[in-house]
Write an enzyme that holds these catalytic residues in place. Structure first.
Site, mmCIF file in Angstrom:
data_model
loop_
_atom_site.group_PDB
_atom_site.id
_atom_site.type_symbol
_atom_site.label_atom_id
_atom_site.label_comp_id
_atom_site.label_asym_id
_atom_site.label_seq_id
_atom_site.Cartn_x
_atom_site.Cartn_y
_atom_site.Cartn_z
ATOM 1 N N ASP A 83 -5.550 5.200 4.910
ATOM 2 C CA ASP A 83 -6.057 4.889 3.564
ATOM 3 C C ASP A 83 -5.812 3.423 3.195
ATOM 4 O O ASP A 83 -5.732 3.067 2.029
ATOM 5 C CB ASP A 83 -5.450 5.831 2.514
ATOM 6 C CG ASP A 83 -3.936 5.789 2.478
ATOM 7 O OD1 ASP A 83 -3.326 5.127 3.344
ATOM 8 O OD2 ASP A 83 -3.352 6.415 1.574
ATOM 9 N N GLU A 100 10.401 2.627 5.417
ATOM 10 C CA GLU A 100 10.228 1.243 5.900
ATOM 11 C C GLU A 100 11.582 0.551 6.012
ATOM 12 O O GLU A 100 11.906 -0.058 7.039
ATOM 13 C CB GLU A 100 9.362 0.429 4.926
ATOM 14 C CG GLU A 100 7.954 0.948 4.730
ATOM 15 C CD GLU A 100 7.836 1.963 3.597
ATOM 16 O OE1 GLU A 100 8.873 2.516 3.155
ATOM 17 O OE2 GLU A 100 6.695 2.209 3.159
#
Ligand code: NAG
Length: 277
Positions: A102, A183
């Site tokens: 996306d 992350e």
């Protein structure tokens, strides 16, 4: 070589998103697309898109662990873990980039990340409450981060906001099943230091990737008994369209449940069969 890692899962937007991404990646030289599929068996629908790109690719089945079924478990982690494990076993040179299905990517990003020595970072648009998430660069070095969710993270960056040279992908590399910390914990597991970070995109002044996020489409159920068309060759195109819509995950076609559909002709609505007579 750039290893472009894309986790994916079935939903009505999956095929259009992957089609758009495929048509970006097809413009990029020396790229290997790793799709980590959330299914126990790699999906044919996804494989068809991969094949048609003519790109080198790896399609990995990487469903979420049973332990996390039904929990508020972060999507994409088992997928990215599987891709990283595959890379550690099979590849020693190149660049790793986590690009979700996306995201929207400018082709310039690939020229930029290809020269990553350790870990490079750059802005990502359409993130959180600031419209962007980015390192703050001072005198050519990363001095801090601009991200609306600090979350007591050392490296508050988006998944699409960094690239890693395979030489820097240490055996210790790991990504936790903790939403919002994937992350940061991954970069910490690489033993990354602030001074190691290479800022790209003209010292983090340009935006070359966005977390676009297509609006979620609620998959409809349409009530059509496909058996009623058996032995009616004149309806075969329409039946095949319905089957394709269902195969690509954009609607469920059920015989005794769902929205009753109509065929429109001359501005009048007809129940499916009579509309096609
Ligand atoms: C980034 O900033 C440094 C220090 O000011 C400068 O030397 C360098 O040329 C800049 N890089 C780019 C690509 O603009």
């Amino acid at each position: 070589m750039i290893y472009y890692v894309t986790p994916t899962y079935p939903r009505p937007e999956q095929v259009p998103e992957l089609t758009r991404l495929a048509h970006t990646l097809m413009h990029v030289p020396r790229i290997h697309w790793i799709i980590a599929d959330d299914q126990p068996l790699c999906s044919d629908v996804v494989l068809n898109i991969l094949r048609r790109t003519n790109l080198p690719f790896t399609h990995i089945s990487s469903p979420k662990p049973f332990l996390y079924k039904g929990t508020n478990f972060p999507r994409g982690v088992s997928n990215r873990r599987a891709a990283v494990a595959w890379l550690q076993e099979n590849v020693s040179d190149g660049i790793l980039y986590f690009g979700d299905d996306d995201n929207t990517v400018d082709l310039e990003l690939f020229d930029e990340i290809r020269n990553t020595k350790k870990v490079s970072m750059f802005p990502v648009g359409l993130i959180g409450g600031y419209g962007v998430s980015s390192p703050v660069v001072k005198n050519g070095k990363v001095a801090g981060f601009f991200d609306s969710w600090p979350g007591s993270r050392t490296f508050p960056v988006d998944m699409a906001g960094f690239a890693v040279n395979m030489k820097f992908l240490k055996p210790s590399a790991s990504m936790p099943y903790i939403a919002g910390h994937e992350e940061d914990k991954f970069l910490v597991s690489l033993d990354l230091k602030m001074e190691d970070i290479e800022p790209l995109a003209d010292n983090c002044t340009k935006i070359l990737v966005w977390h676009t996020k297509t609006a979620k489409y609620k998959k409809p159920t349409v009530k059509i008994n496909l058996k009623q068309f058996d032995g009616e060759p004149k309806f075969q195109n329409f039946v095949n369209l319905l089957k394709e819509t269902s195969r690509l995950g954009m609607a469920s076609i059920e015989s005794n449940n769902g929205t009753k559909p109509y065929i429109i002709r001359d501005r009048k609505s007809y129940e499916t069969l009579t509309g096609l007579q």
